[in-house]
Enzyme design. Sequence first.
Site, mmCIF file in Angstrom:
data_model
loop_
_atom_site.group_PDB
_atom_site.id
_atom_site.type_symbol
_atom_site.label_atom_id
_atom_site.label_comp_id
_atom_site.label_asym_id
_atom_site.label_seq_id
_atom_site.Cartn_x
_atom_site.Cartn_y
_atom_site.Cartn_z
ATOM 1 N N THR A 1 0.804 -1.231 0.000
ATOM 2 C CA THR A 1 0.000 0.000 0.000
ATOM 3 C C THR A 1 0.832 1.273 0.000
ATOM 4 O O THR A 1 0.310 2.342 -0.319
ATOM 5 C CB THR A 1 -0.936 0.033 1.219
ATOM 6 N N THR B 1 -1.523 -7.156 -0.985
ATOM 7 C CA THR B 1 -2.409 -6.596 0.036
ATOM 8 C C THR B 1 -3.866 -6.849 -0.344
ATOM 9 O O THR B 1 -4.191 -7.049 -1.512
ATOM 10 C CB THR B 1 -2.203 -5.073 0.162
ATOM 11 N N ASP C 1 -23.710 -4.392 5.000
ATOM 12 C CA ASP C 1 -22.896 -4.317 3.787
ATOM 13 C C ASP C 1 -23.836 -3.989 2.626
ATOM 14 O O ASP C 1 -24.326 -4.894 1.944
ATOM 15 C CB ASP C 1 -22.172 -5.636 3.549
ATOM 16 N N ARG D 1 -9.401 1.380 6.715
ATOM 17 C CA ARG D 1 -8.637 2.510 6.199
ATOM 18 C C ARG D 1 -8.859 3.718 7.105
ATOM 19 O O ARG D 1 -9.990 3.990 7.515
ATOM 20 C CB ARG D 1 -9.046 2.853 4.757
ATOM 21 N N ASP E 1 -6.177 0.966 14.285
ATOM 22 C CA ASP E 1 -4.974 0.426 13.670
ATOM 23 C C ASP E 1 -4.583 1.249 12.451
ATOM 24 O O ASP E 1 -3.451 1.162 11.983
ATOM 25 C CB ASP E 1 -5.201 -1.031 13.259
ATOM 26 N N GLU F 1 -1.692 8.737 8.176
ATOM 27 C CA GLU F 1 -0.513 7.924 8.469
ATOM 28 C C GLU F 1 0.506 8.004 7.329
ATOM 29 O O GLU F 1 0.117 8.149 6.154
ATOM 30 C CB GLU F 1 -0.916 6.469 8.739
ATOM 31 N N HIS G 1 -0.961 0.223 11.983
ATOM 32 C CA HIS G 1 -1.414 -0.432 10.744
ATOM 33 C C HIS G 1 -0.774 -1.812 10.609
ATOM 34 O O HIS G 1 -0.199 -2.156 9.567
ATOM 35 C CB HIS G 1 -1.084 0.444 9.533
ATOM 36 N N GLY H 1 -3.115 -6.742 10.059
ATOM 37 C CA GLY H 1 -2.956 -7.837 9.104
ATOM 38 C C GLY H 1 -1.545 -8.347 8.981
ATOM 39 O O GLY H 1 -1.210 -9.019 8.004
ATOM 40 N N TYR H 2 -0.698 -8.067 9.970
ATOM 41 C CA TYR H 2 0.735 -8.339 9.834
ATOM 42 C C TYR H 2 1.204 -9.660 10.430
ATOM 43 O O TYR H 2 2.378 -9.809 10.755
ATOM 44 C CB TYR H 2 1.528 -7.182 10.444
#
Length: 379
Positions: free
Chosen positions: A45, A66, A146, A208, A232, A237, A254, A257-258
């Site tokens: 990203t 990503t 959604d 985001r 997060d 950022e 952020h 997802g790491y």
Amino acid sequence: MRILIDQNIPFIQGLLDSFAELIYLPGNKMSRADVKNADGLLVRTRTKCDAHLLKDSSVQFIASATIGFDHIDTEFCKENGILWANAPGCNASSVEQYVVSALLNLARKYQFELKDKTIGIIGVGNVGSKVAKAASALGMNVLFNDPPRKRKEKIKHFVDLENVLKNADIISFHVPLNRAGRDKTLHFVNSSFFDKTKKDVILINTSRGEIIDESALETAIDQKIVKATVLDVWQNEPLLNLDLLRKITFATAHIAGYSADGKAKGTEMSVRSLCDAFQISISDWSALEIPNPENALLQIDCRNKDNQEIIFEVYSKCYSILDDDTRLRKSPADFEKLRENYPLRREAKAYRVELIHCKSKALMNTLLKLGFRSVELTF
């Protein structure tokens, strides 16, 4: 063939050396001069793939390791014949792990039972669906929101936003960044959003940063509309609003997802798509060499503890959001370094659990639903 690769993409060094000329660069430092004669890009990203970077280049294909792809100007790519691919769902289980840790730590901090709470999941794609299943496993009432999926798939149990805002004690966001259109999410969380939420609502954002108007959030916190916030992702950022940071319950860089598992899957999916695009014959490659956790057996003495406390202890042994919160608060200026040098984190599937002095098959099944490899009860 020349391929530019973000040097921080894991498990990729040396993989394509015999098939192409590879150039490894920091993702946020790739320039127009760097990509001018490149055939392909393998990015994350931090590389903004837009006209400024790509105009007059020879780039034919962009692979992003990503889930998100708002860093790719898809219209420019379409107009200029540049194909692209992201890695949908690659780190969904990692984000699920992060959110579960957040929920357990929030419940501990504010002394509530998760089974007594309603959580609203806004965005029910790969990640939101995983989080919803985990929340359900924890006994929570789950509301699904959604609008694009509801319009397309006519899913009856999906509810409108007003229902979520009126009834959810906790709201977790899993939406893409849409800057315009019917499903615009830019500053989706704003002052009018907070006018409709329950008092003392808890927010979790792992999608985001730009979906939240941070000034409106800060006001809502000050006015005690928002009881707790887990962020997060951030509006500007890697530069952070330090006043807001001080008011956030749990703040991270952020990294939801790491997990090593999520990173490996993202790399695997992007390598596969790039190989397909350029007809390279290793497209079935799999990043299998993920380091094992230091201790893959989690043993918990369950005496005099309720189920939520036991689950909290299990989770704290494999991942705790508190560690990431501490790292960011200690050095917020090192936001990017915290991401680049993130410690090894494995998902639940890498661990076995032994519950000592426990006979609860219901608890065992809950932990299995949360993804642990195996759960053993010993008396």
